[in-house]
Design a protein around this motif. Structure first.
Motif, short mmCIF file in Angstrom:
data_model
loop_
_atom_site.label_atom_id
_atom_site.label_comp_id
_atom_site.label_asym_id
_atom_site.label_seq_id
_atom_site.Cartn_x
_atom_site.Cartn_y
_atom_site.Cartn_z
N MET A 154 0.61 -1.53 -0.04
CA MET A 154 0.25 0.01 0.10
C MET A 154 0.50 1.17 0.33
O MET A 154 1.87 1.23 0.94
CB MET A 154 -0.92 0.05 1.11
CG MET A 154 -2.09 -0.97 1.55
SD MET A 154 -2.82 -0.99 2.77
CE MET A 154 -1.59 -1.76 4.06
N ASP A 155 0.48 2.23 -0.73
CA ASP A 155 0.89 3.50 -0.39
C ASP A 155 0.31 4.59 0.75
O ASP A 155 -0.70 3.73 1.18
CB ASP A 155 0.81 4.11 -2.21
CG ASP A 155 -0.86 4.45 -2.44
OD1 ASP A 155 -0.57 4.81 -0.84
OD2 ASP A 155 -0.59 4.56 -3.58
N TRP A 156 0.91 5.86 1.15
CA TRP A 156 0.70 5.77 2.01
C TRP A 156 -1.03 6.65 2.20
O TRP A 156 -1.92 6.33 2.86
CB TRP A 156 1.66 7.40 1.79
CG TRP A 156 1.05 8.52 3.53
CD1 TRP A 156 0.39 9.97 2.96
CD2 TRP A 156 0.80 8.35 4.69
NE1 TRP A 156 0.77 10.44 4.11
CE2 TRP A 156 0.33 9.32 5.19
CE3 TRP A 156 1.09 7.12 5.23
CZ2 TRP A 156 0.21 10.40 6.65
CZ3 TRP A 156 1.18 7.54 7.00
CH2 TRP A 156 1.02 8.77 7.64
N GLY A 157 -1.76 7.59 0.75
CA GLY A 157 -2.90 6.81 0.82
C GLY A 157 -3.27 6.15 0.97
O GLY A 157 -4.70 6.19 1.53
N LYS A 158 -3.61 4.82 0.45
CA LYS A 158 -4.63 3.31 0.72
C LYS A 158 -3.69 3.28 2.31
O LYS A 158 -4.98 2.38 3.05
CB LYS A 158 -3.81 2.45 0.38
CG LYS A 158 -3.89 2.73 -1.74
CD LYS A 158 -4.03 1.44 -2.73
CE LYS A 158 -4.88 1.93 -4.22
NZ LYS A 158 -4.52 0.87 -4.69
N TYR A 159 -2.85 3.21 2.98
CA TYR A 159 -2.82 3.00 4.34
C TYR A 159 -2.62 3.30 4.61
O TYR A 159 -4.06 3.45 6.31
CB TYR A 159 -1.42 3.56 4.69
CG TYR A 159 -0.85 2.30 5.35
CD1 TYR A 159 -1.03 1.15 6.03
CD2 TYR A 159 -0.45 3.62 7.08
CE1 TYR A 159 -0.97 1.07 7.28
CE2 TYR A 159 -0.06 2.85 7.65
CZ TYR A 159 -0.46 1.75 8.34
OH TYR A 159 0.01 1.53 9.27
N GLN A 160 -3.74 4.94 4.66
CA GLN A 160 -4.80 6.13 5.94
C GLN A 160 -5.43 5.26 5.68
O GLN A 160 -6.40 5.07 6.50
CB GLN A 160 -3.89 7.13 5.42
CG GLN A 160 -3.53 7.77 5.70
CD GLN A 160 -3.04 9.49 5.22
OE1 GLN A 160 -3.18 9.75 4.37
NE2 GLN A 160 -2.87 10.22 6.28
N ASP A 161 -6.41 5.05 4.22
CA ASP A 161 -7.57 4.40 4.12
C ASP A 161 -7.63 3.60 4.74
O ASP A 161 -8.67 3.17 5.63
CB ASP A 161 -7.97 4.37 3.16
CG ASP A 161 -8.71 5.95 2.08
OD1 ASP A 161 -8.10 6.66 2.56
OD2 ASP A 161 -8.23 5.98 1.02
N PHE A 162 -6.80 2.33 5.19
CA PHE A 162 -6.65 0.94 6.25
C PHE A 162 -6.93 1.21 7.56
O PHE A 162 -6.90 0.52 7.78
CB PHE A 162 -5.15 0.32 5.45
CG PHE A 162 -4.93 -1.18 5.74
CD1 PHE A 162 -6.21 -2.10 6.18
CD2 PHE A 162 -4.48 -1.18 6.99
CE1 PHE A 162 -5.78 -3.24 6.22
CE2 PHE A 162 -4.56 -2.53 8.10
CZ PHE A 162 -5.14 -3.70 7.55
N VAL A 163 -5.73 2.18 8.03
CA VAL A 163 -5.82 2.60 9.07
C VAL A 163 -7.23 2.78 9.58
O VAL A 163 -7.88 2.47 10.56
CB VAL A 163 -4.60 3.13 9.35
CG1 VAL A 163 -4.74 3.85 10.83
CG2 VAL A 163 -3.34 3.07 9.41
N LYS A 164 -8.08 4.15 8.15
CA LYS A 164 -9.37 4.33 9.27
C LYS A 164 -10.06 3.52 9.51
O LYS A 164 -10.62 2.86 10.53
CB LYS A 164 -10.00 5.41 8.15
CG LYS A 164 -8.89 6.76 8.43
CD LYS A 164 -9.72 7.92 7.12
CE LYS A 164 -8.68 8.68 7.41
NZ LYS A 164 -9.05 9.93 6.26
#
Lengths: 130, 226
Positions: free
Chosen positions: A115-125
């Motif tokens: 995951m890139d940063w954007g996808k990881y942030q969505d994943f964490v949320k």
């Protein structure tokens, strides 16, 4: 210290940053927050091999030990000796002084599947929702 | 089963249990033993064992965190459970121990769950001794306490691939229930915390894997690695 935007991330919350021909590995800020106070990190050995997605060490926090997984395949070329004296570096600076180990990647393109940063942030949320 | 065998079987169940499933079991000890946390130095565990007159029993490093535990009549049990989303260990302790507290309350045994007062000093002994590295010497957050504040139950955890392993130790002499009734209450509490949790019989393949892992837990390379 790598910028969060420059890293790739695993669903198990490890990050990897490619710096020249070397991959640097650690755990994310979200992960250190969930694991709480880190008291010990069992790192892979220099010269050993790690493989993408396979367990390669253990983080121990308050009465719990968490396996962590390598976000890249290759040979371990360095480990963060500073964690032996001060494991709380993982909490204070997960993307900086709290890095875990460095790898000579077998295939630098392998990390593009993460995951890139954007996808990881969505994943964490999504993961943080009760 | 001896201490290396128990540690090995717990790791085998953690490794092989299907994701999303829960199992628990009670230990039958072959004899007294001492276990210590994954990250603790062996020398510390040995010093604690010597100070308690248990230097001559097996001293084995657990696959879980936590402090030194003396297995000399305690009710020892383990639970493998889904721990899919990375979350603080204290939430697991709270869930497990509240379940057991309720089960004990139904039997007229009043207990409480210890409050959070900061992380326990598990890795290094305080000046002058290693007492505070022993699991039962002082309550940790969310340990189960008796009416007089004495620690009844402590646990240790490991998370691997979305599953968790909890290893618990209950001091039955600090609780007025007969041992068998206490075991039933603990099982009931586990099932309340993890609905669907199943007791033994365990999969024979887990025992076979445990036998293979037992050599590791009996080895100096594992127990004296720190």
């Amino acid at each position: 210290m790598p910028r969060p935007e420059a890293c790739r991330y695993m669903k198990s919350h490890e990050w990897v940053s490619l710096e020249g021909g070397t991959a640097v590995v650690g755990v994310s800020d979200f992960a250190q927050g969930e694991m709480t106070d880190v008291v010990y990190v069992d790192l892979p050995k220099v010269g050993g091999k790690v493989k993408l997605g396979l367990a390669c060490g253990v983080v121990e926090s308050v009465k719990a030990a968490f396996d962590f997984y390598s976000p890249v395949s290759g040979e371990v070329v360095a480990v963060n000796e500073g964690l032996a004296k001060d494991p709380a570096l993982v909490n204070r600076s997960p993307l900086g002084d709290g890095w875990f180990f460095k790898v000579k990647p077998a295939d630098p393109k392998e990390t593009e599947s993460l995951m890139d940063w954007g996808k990881y942030q969505d994943f964490v949320k999504a993961a943080a929702r009760p | 089963m001896d201490a290396p065998g128990h540690m090995a079987l717990d790791e085998a169940i953690l490794e092989l249990a299907l994701p999303g499933t829960s199992f628990f079991r009670f230990y039958e000890w072959r004899g007294p033993a001492v276990t210590f946390g994954l990250a603790q130095p062996y020398a510390l565990a040995l010093a604690c064992a010597k100070a308690s007159g248990m230097a001559c029993v097996p001293i084995v490093r657990r696959p879980t965190g936590g402090g030194v535990v003396f297995h000399d009549g305690d009710l020892t049990f383990s639970v493998v459970f889904p721990w899919e989303r990375l979350s603080p260990a204290l939430q697991v302790y709270e869930r497990m121990h509240l379940g057991i507290r309720e089960a004990l309350a139904k039997r007229g045994v009043e207990t409480s769950v210890a409050g959070f007062a900061g992380p326990p000093p598990l890795l290094a002994p305080p000046a002058g001794g290693g007492e505070r590295s022993i699991c039962f010497d002082a309550p940790s957050p969310f340990d189960l306490l008796g009416g007089n504040g004495e620690k009844l139950l402590g646990g240790a955890l490991r998370r691997r691939k979305g599953q968790g392993l909890y290893q618990g130790s209950f001091r039955p002499e600090r609780c007025r229930l007969p041992r068998r009734e206490l075991e039933v209450a603990v099982a009931e509490g586990i099932c309340a915390a993890w609905p669907g949790a199943r007791p033994e019989p365990l999969d024979p393949a887990w025992f076979a894997a445990g036998e293979r892992l037992a050599e590791k837990y009996g080895s100096a390379a594992w127990n004296k690695r720190r």
